[in-house]
Scaffold this active site. Structure first.
Site, PDB file in Angstrom:
ATOM      1  N   GLU A 151      -0.225   1.616   0.631  1.00  0.00           N
ATOM      2  CA  GLU A 151      -0.147   2.443   1.837  1.00  0.00           C
ATOM      3  C   GLU A 151       1.065   3.386   1.840  1.00  0.00           C
ATOM      4  O   GLU A 151       1.995   3.208   2.634  1.00  0.00           O
ATOM      5  CB  GLU A 151      -0.071   1.553   3.077  1.00  0.00           C
ATOM      6  CG  GLU A 151      -1.296   0.693   3.269  1.00  0.00           C
ATOM      7  CD  GLU A 151      -1.157  -0.272   4.438  1.00  0.00           C
ATOM      8  OE1 GLU A 151      -0.047  -0.473   4.934  1.00  0.00           O
ATOM      9  OE2 GLU A 151      -2.183  -0.834   4.834  1.00  0.00           O
ATOM     10  N   GLU A 304      -8.398  -3.908   2.870  1.00  0.00           N
ATOM     11  CA  GLU A 304      -7.771  -4.912   3.741  1.00  0.00           C
ATOM     12  C   GLU A 304      -8.390  -4.852   5.123  1.00  0.00           C
ATOM     13  O   GLU A 304      -8.589  -3.769   5.670  1.00  0.00           O
ATOM     14  CB  GLU A 304      -6.279  -4.619   3.959  1.00  0.00           C
ATOM     15  CG  GLU A 304      -5.389  -4.814   2.792  1.00  0.00           C
ATOM     16  CD  GLU A 304      -3.932  -4.512   3.177  1.00  0.00           C
ATOM     17  OE1 GLU A 304      -3.581  -4.587   4.370  1.00  0.00           O
ATOM     18  OE2 GLU A 304      -3.172  -4.165   2.272  1.00  0.00           O
TER      19      GLU A 304
HETATM   20  C1  GLA Z   1      -0.961  -3.443   5.818  1.00  0.00           C
HETATM   21  C2  GLA Z   1      -0.343  -3.912   4.536  1.00  0.00           C
HETATM   22  C3  GLA Z   1      -0.397  -5.384   4.345  1.00  0.00           C
HETATM   23  C4  GLA Z   1      -0.101  -6.106   5.621  1.00  0.00           C
HETATM   24  C5  GLA Z   1      -1.028  -5.606   6.684  1.00  0.00           C
HETATM   25  C6  GLA Z   1      -0.836  -6.307   7.992  1.00  0.00           C
HETATM   26  O1  GLA Z   1      -2.291  -3.150   5.744  1.00  0.00           O
HETATM   27  O2  GLA Z   1      -0.881  -3.290   3.409  1.00  0.00           O
HETATM   28  O3  GLA Z   1       0.544  -5.699   3.368  1.00  0.00           O
HETATM   29  O4  GLA Z   1       1.210  -5.868   5.981  1.00  0.00           O
HETATM   30  O5  GLA Z   1      -0.791  -4.257   6.899  1.00  0.00           O
HETATM   31  O6  GLA Z   1      -1.746  -5.838   8.945  1.00  0.00           O
END
Ligand code: GLA
Length: 658
Positions: A151, A304
């Site tokens: 991210e 995710e």
């Molecule tokens: C992001 C990150 C993860 C985690 C999530 C929590 O998507 O990539 O590592 O921290 O948030 O919601």
């Protein structure tokens, strides 16, 4: 090697951070992953400190062991580069690579994402570890895909950034004179006489220069993409497996995600709903439609989501029973070829110990793990959907320049929010049961019957001409307030808004913006009302569909329609209330001849068609209501391998069409 061929179906699994646990837990993980039907685990996202315990000395022994173990257990690995979280030794050795905030504060280690992308030490170290991983694991049998970084979201205003920004500005503008002209530095005595006077938009006394702020967003996005490409190319030199990076929800990353969509082998997004209930389902569709669109329609991957995570302002809400499955199938419906979670096992310590996981603190004897296992079973039955795509007849225009331009200092109303406007437009189409793409204003739009432009503040000449042509050739276009107002340099369009070619298609000219007072209603002649914004619009060929009845604009046109060429250009000069906005969108859909993929379903029941290149088709149908819902026609449901006639409350079916 294609991920889906490798997995032989849809992907299912999550971020796996085994470095938090010991051998007995790993052994249980093996058994539980098999039980849940996991086939893909993302490994190493935050493992830099273990992989490179001191500068230049790599230790791969622990990762070797985990990859071999996962492989032996039949689980493929999405191997991450750990560059989103440099270890403390890195900070101490390279303090100049720590990010600096606009007010000059240099951040310190102790969290994650603490680096400056433009710092040579950081970029060098990131490339080096990506290369080392690729050399070692490029053809490891467990590795099915690469996950670069995590991210990309950190911004920085340091001296390295200033230097890189100047290089970028030079390439974009060609000369300091052109930059001065573009940024309008003749005003407020901002004229630059040498490049080293030019800074990133740091904290200032009052409004920062808007052109500078917009260019900084563009620059930063290019810089992040270059950082991704650095690592991707290092990996590609040693591996034929697909490479991606995980993109995030709107606004979290100050990036042009269209550009990332072109450079990743498969678009991957992370998605956490921001409200419960039906809003979460609509948000899931919004995220999925964005992801599919960024990849030009290709199948994508949900990298995710949370088993029990709905971020709702100041608290994290739990998902209701059944929502793990329904949200997951929501993503599959909108074109995902798999769904993964953050993370496999809930941390017992550390920064995310309260974040949900596939195996919660309570362990496998829990509602969450039972729902996870049920999801794994369901996904195992949907393998035939892998590789199929989704087609949309409606599109919402989505443009990074317009977004960034709306975030500069000094907007005429604080109620103008780019992503809120996008969400409303998407939601109106979703509520009507219509599958929606996002598209850029300079894309070929001819395949869409209806295009909504809810927030096109910045509009280049090329895009304005493209939209004119779209209408002339038969499209139905709705342009909403405060659109086409500035050009690509953020200079106001003179002589009336929006940009001239678009004005021609809409048959109107906007003479004046009249933001409304907070809580003020602009009541229209058709009984609808607008908030936040109104405009004085003059007809130049269009017909008035509704007029203002109150305030300074009483009697003036508010909503217009122009039959132009073979199409229709609509203009809405206020922010219509939800109900009447939905009525308008329904009317446009009907006139444009666009409708739901599966007509005949009640409100709150979502249906999306996926289609394989060989013509096979499926309907994914999700009942977000608490009622039993009859299907318009019975069909063969892949989830139960039986004929389905109805959906139970909260139920889902995946129908294979004859
Ligand atoms: C992001 C990150 C993860 C985690 C999530 C929590 O998507 O990539 O590592 O921290 O948030 O919601």
């Amino acid at each position: 090697m294609n991920l889906i061929n490798r997995l032989g179906g849809l992907a299912f699994g999550g971020d796996y951070n085994p470095e938090q646990w010991d051998k007995s837990v790993w052994e249980e993980d093996d058994e539980l992953m098999r039980r849940a039907g996991v086939n893909l685990a993302t490994v190493g996202v935050f493992s830099w400190a273990l992989l490179e315990p001191e500068e230049g000395r790599f230790d791969f022994s622990w990762l070797d062991a985990h990859l071999d173990r996962l492989h032996a257990n039949g689980i493929a690995v999405d191997l991450a580069t750990p560059t989103a979280s440099p270890p403390p030794w890195f900070t101490l050795a390279h303090p100049d690579a720590l990010p600096v905030t606009p007010d000059g504060t240099r951040l310190v280690h102790g969290s994650r994402d603490t680096y400056c992308l433009t710092a040579p030490a950081y970029r060098g170290a990131a490339r080096r570890i990506a290369l080392a991983l690729a050399e070692r694991y490029g053809d490891h049998p467990a590795v099915a895909m690469w996950h670069v970084h995590n991210e990309y979201a950190t911004l920085c205003w340091c001296e390295h950034t200033a230097a890189a920004f100047r290089v970028w500005l030079h390439a974009r503008h060609g000369s300091l004179d052109a930059l001065n002209e573009a940024w309008g530095t003749a005003f407020w005595s901002q004229h630059y006489t040498s490049w080293d006077q030019v800074l990133p938009p740091r904290a200032t006394q009052w409004h920062r220069n808007p052109g500078q702020a917009l260019d900084f967003s563009r620059f930063w996005s290019d810089e992040a993409l270059a950082a991704y490409i650095d690592q991707r190319d290092a990996i590609r030199a040693h591996s034929d497996r697909p490479v991606t990076t995980n993109l995030m929800v709107p606004g979290y990353q100050n990036l042009d995600l269209w550009a990332f969509g072109r450079e990743v082998d498969v678009v991957a997004i992370d998605h956490y709903p921001s409200a419960p209930g039906l809003d979460a389902a609509a948000d899931t569709a919004f995220g999925g439609d964005r992801a599919r669109s960024f990849g030009g329609g290709r199948p994508w991957l949900l990298m995710e989501q949370g088993t029990n995570t709905v971020y709702a302002g100041d608290r994290v809400l739990a998902k209701e029973p059944g929502e793990i499955l329904r949200h997951s199938l929501g993503h599959i419906a909108h074109g995902a070829d798999g769904t993964l979670f953050f993370q496999w096992r809930q941390s017992k310590a550390g920064a995310e110990q309260w974040h949900s996981a596939m195996v919660p603190h309570a362990g496998p004897d829990s509602r969450i793990f039972r729902e996870v296992t049920a999801l794994g079973e369901v996904l195992g039955r949907l393998g035939e959907l892998a590789g199929s795509t989704v087609r949309a007849e409606a599109a919402v225009l989505h443009d990074s320049d317009s977004w960034w331009a709306m975030t500069v200092d000094g907007p005429p109303s604080s109620e103008l929010d780019y992503h809120t406007a996008l969400r409303r437009a998407h939601r109106a189409l979703w509520d009507a049961g219509v599958t929606t793409d996002f598209a850029r204003p300079d894309d070929d739009l001819s395949r869409y019957r209806l295009v909504l432009a809810p927030a096109l503040f910045l509009l280049s000449d090329t895009s304005a001409e493209n939209l004119r042509r779209y209408v002339a050739e038969g499209g139905t276009l709705l342009v909403q307030h405060f659109s086409g107002v500035v050009d690509a340099r953020l200079h106001a369009r003179l002589g009336g808004y929006p940009a001239a070619p678009l004005r021609e298609a809409l048959g109107i000219r906007v003479e004046e913006h009249r933001p409304l007072r907070r809580d003020e209603l602009a009541v229209l002649s058709d009984g609808s009302h607008g908030t936040a914004w109104s405009e004085s619009v003059r007809l130049e060929g269009a017909e008035a569909v509704a007029t203002y009845t109150t305030g300074m604009l009483a009697g003036a046109v508010a909503l217009t329609r122009h039959r132009f060429g073979a199409g229709n250009g609509w203009y809405l000069s206020t922010r219509l209330d939800d109900t009447n906005y939905a009525v308008l969108v329904d009317r446009l859909l009907a006139e444009a001849g666009a409708g739901p993929d599966l007509p005949g379903l009640p409100f709150g029941v979502e249906a999306v068609a996926r289609q394989a290149p060989d013509g096979r088709r499926w309907h994914v149908v999700l009942n977000h209501t608490t009622d039993v819902v009859a299907l318009p026609e019975p069909g063969h449901d892949l989830l139960t391998d039986a004929t389905a006639h109805e959906l139970p409350p909260g139920g889902c079916v995946v129908l294979r069409l004859p």
